[in-house]
Design a protein around this motif. Structure first.
Motif, PDB file in Angstrom:
ATOM      1  N   SER A 100       0.835  -1.207   0.000  1.00  0.00           N
ATOM      2  CA  SER A 100       0.000   0.000   0.000  1.00  0.00           C
ATOM      3  C   SER A 100       0.862   1.247   0.000  1.00  0.00           C
ATOM      4  O   SER A 100       0.606   2.206  -0.736  1.00  0.00           O
ATOM      5  CB  SER A 100      -0.919   0.018   1.225  1.00  0.00           C
ATOM      6  OG  SER A 100      -1.811  -1.066   1.183  1.00  0.00           O
ATOM      7  N   PHE A 103       2.511   1.711  -3.363  1.00  0.00           N
ATOM      8  CA  PHE A 103       1.569   2.182  -4.385  1.00  0.00           C
ATOM      9  C   PHE A 103       1.264   3.667  -4.210  1.00  0.00           C
ATOM     10  O   PHE A 103       1.118   4.384  -5.198  1.00  0.00           O
ATOM     11  CB  PHE A 103       0.283   1.341  -4.345  1.00  0.00           C
ATOM     12  CG  PHE A 103      -0.577   1.517  -5.546  1.00  0.00           C
ATOM     13  CD1 PHE A 103      -0.145   1.141  -6.812  1.00  0.00           C
ATOM     14  CD2 PHE A 103      -1.854   2.058  -5.431  1.00  0.00           C
ATOM     15  CE1 PHE A 103      -0.947   1.305  -7.938  1.00  0.00           C
ATOM     16  CE2 PHE A 103      -2.661   2.219  -6.546  1.00  0.00           C
ATOM     17  CZ  PHE A 103      -2.212   1.846  -7.796  1.00  0.00           C
ATOM     18  N   TYR A 133      -3.730  -6.266  -6.104  1.00  0.00           N
ATOM     19  CA  TYR A 133      -4.085  -5.302  -7.149  1.00  0.00           C
ATOM     20  C   TYR A 133      -5.571  -4.963  -7.122  1.00  0.00           C
ATOM     21  O   TYR A 133      -5.947  -3.807  -7.320  1.00  0.00           O
ATOM     22  CB  TYR A 133      -3.632  -5.802  -8.526  1.00  0.00           C
ATOM     23  CG  TYR A 133      -2.132  -5.697  -8.684  1.00  0.00           C
ATOM     24  CD1 TYR A 133      -1.510  -4.455  -8.756  1.00  0.00           C
ATOM     25  CD2 TYR A 133      -1.335  -6.829  -8.716  1.00  0.00           C
ATOM     26  CE1 TYR A 133      -0.136  -4.353  -8.867  1.00  0.00           C
ATOM     27  CE2 TYR A 133       0.044  -6.726  -8.834  1.00  0.00           C
ATOM     28  CZ  TYR A 133       0.636  -5.484  -8.912  1.00  0.00           C
ATOM     29  OH  TYR A 133       2.007  -5.368  -9.019  1.00  0.00           O
ATOM     30  N   ARG A 136      -6.273  -2.379  -4.551  1.00  0.00           N
ATOM     31  CA  ARG A 136      -5.793  -1.052  -4.935  1.00  0.00           C
ATOM     32  C   ARG A 136      -6.758  -0.378  -5.924  1.00  0.00           C
ATOM     33  O   ARG A 136      -6.577   0.773  -6.256  1.00  0.00           O
ATOM     34  CB  ARG A 136      -4.408  -1.122  -5.600  1.00  0.00           C
ATOM     35  CG  ARG A 136      -3.331  -1.763  -4.778  1.00  0.00           C
ATOM     36  CD  ARG A 136      -2.694  -0.872  -3.730  1.00  0.00           C
ATOM     37  NE  ARG A 136      -3.499  -0.523  -2.598  1.00  0.00           N
ATOM     38  CZ  ARG A 136      -3.765  -1.304  -1.537  1.00  0.00           C
ATOM     39  NH1 ARG A 136      -3.284  -2.511  -1.474  1.00  0.00           N
ATOM     40  NH2 ARG A 136      -4.509  -0.886  -0.546  1.00  0.00           N
ATOM     41  N   TYR A 162      -5.609   0.086 -13.821  1.00  0.00           N
ATOM     42  CA  TYR A 162      -5.890   1.142 -12.847  1.00  0.00           C
ATOM     43  C   TYR A 162      -5.788   2.470 -13.590  1.00  0.00           C
ATOM     44  O   TYR A 162      -4.715   2.833 -14.092  1.00  0.00           O
ATOM     45  CB  TYR A 162      -4.863   1.090 -11.712  1.00  0.00           C
ATOM     46  CG  TYR A 162      -5.072   2.142 -10.662  1.00  0.00           C
ATOM     47  CD1 TYR A 162      -5.904   1.895  -9.575  1.00  0.00           C
ATOM     48  CD2 TYR A 162      -4.431   3.380 -10.743  1.00  0.00           C
ATOM     49  CE1 TYR A 162      -6.093   2.855  -8.601  1.00  0.00           C
ATOM     50  CE2 TYR A 162      -4.625   4.336  -9.768  1.00  0.00           C
ATOM     51  CZ  TYR A 162      -5.454   4.078  -8.699  1.00  0.00           C
ATOM     52  OH  TYR A 162      -5.645   5.024  -7.736  1.00  0.00           O
TER      53      TYR A 162
END
Length: 165
Positions: A100, A103, A133, A136, A162
């Motif tokens: 996390s 990212f 993923y 996210r 994303y």
């Protein structure tokens, strides 16, 4: 865990530690398409191959031990507007916030590089990667079947997207 975790841009001096870290993950198997050991030279070459279109971040603990790293950059099979992402977190350290935090550093870097979206190419047998993923905000958009790895193993892959805007 995230209290003593530091995320920063990776640099050439990290190459040896990152290669050693990645080799441990490759030896365990099952979470990366990579099957051959990598060297510090390999890592340096990858990091410098397209510096104007790539961003690398490393997560380390308070003693400077690498707990993970993440990169985004171009991929031949993607349009120029898309960056490919790879994430590596230390075995037995998943679910502690390392991915996390990485990212959160990667997204603004990808925007600064001019990307419109990020592609994740994940082995379908990598449950932790698929979960990461998806958590996210990545959305499935395609798949690849019968992908032959360097060691001859054949796997399927899920493609996830994303959007950065």
């Amino acid at each position: 865990m995230t209290g003593d975790l530091h995320v920063r841009p990776a640099h050439g001096l990290d190459a040896g530690g990152m290669a050693e870290f990645l080799c441990r993950i490759i030896r365990i198997g099952g979470t990366t398409a990579m099957t051959r050991p990598v060297t510090a030279t390999d890592m340096t070459d990858w990091m410098s191959s397209d510096p104007d279109r790539s961003a690398w971040h490393v997560a380390e603990d308070g003693q400077g031990r690498i707990l993970g790293f993440q990169l985004v950059g171009p991929a031949d099979y993607l349009p120029a507007a898309a960056a490919d992402i790879s994430t590596f977190v230390a075995p037995h350290k998943q679910g502690l916030g390392i991915g996390s935090r990485l990212f959160r550093a990667t997204v603004p870097a990808a925007r600064l590089l001019g990307y419109a979206w990020i592609n994740a190419n994940i082995r379908t047998d990598n449950d932790s990667g698929l979960t990461y993923y998806q958590s996210r905000g990545f959305q499935p958009y395609g798949s690849m079947t019968g992908v032959r790895l360097d060691d001859g193993q054949v796997v399927d892959k899920q493609l996830m997207r994303y959007d950065l805007d």
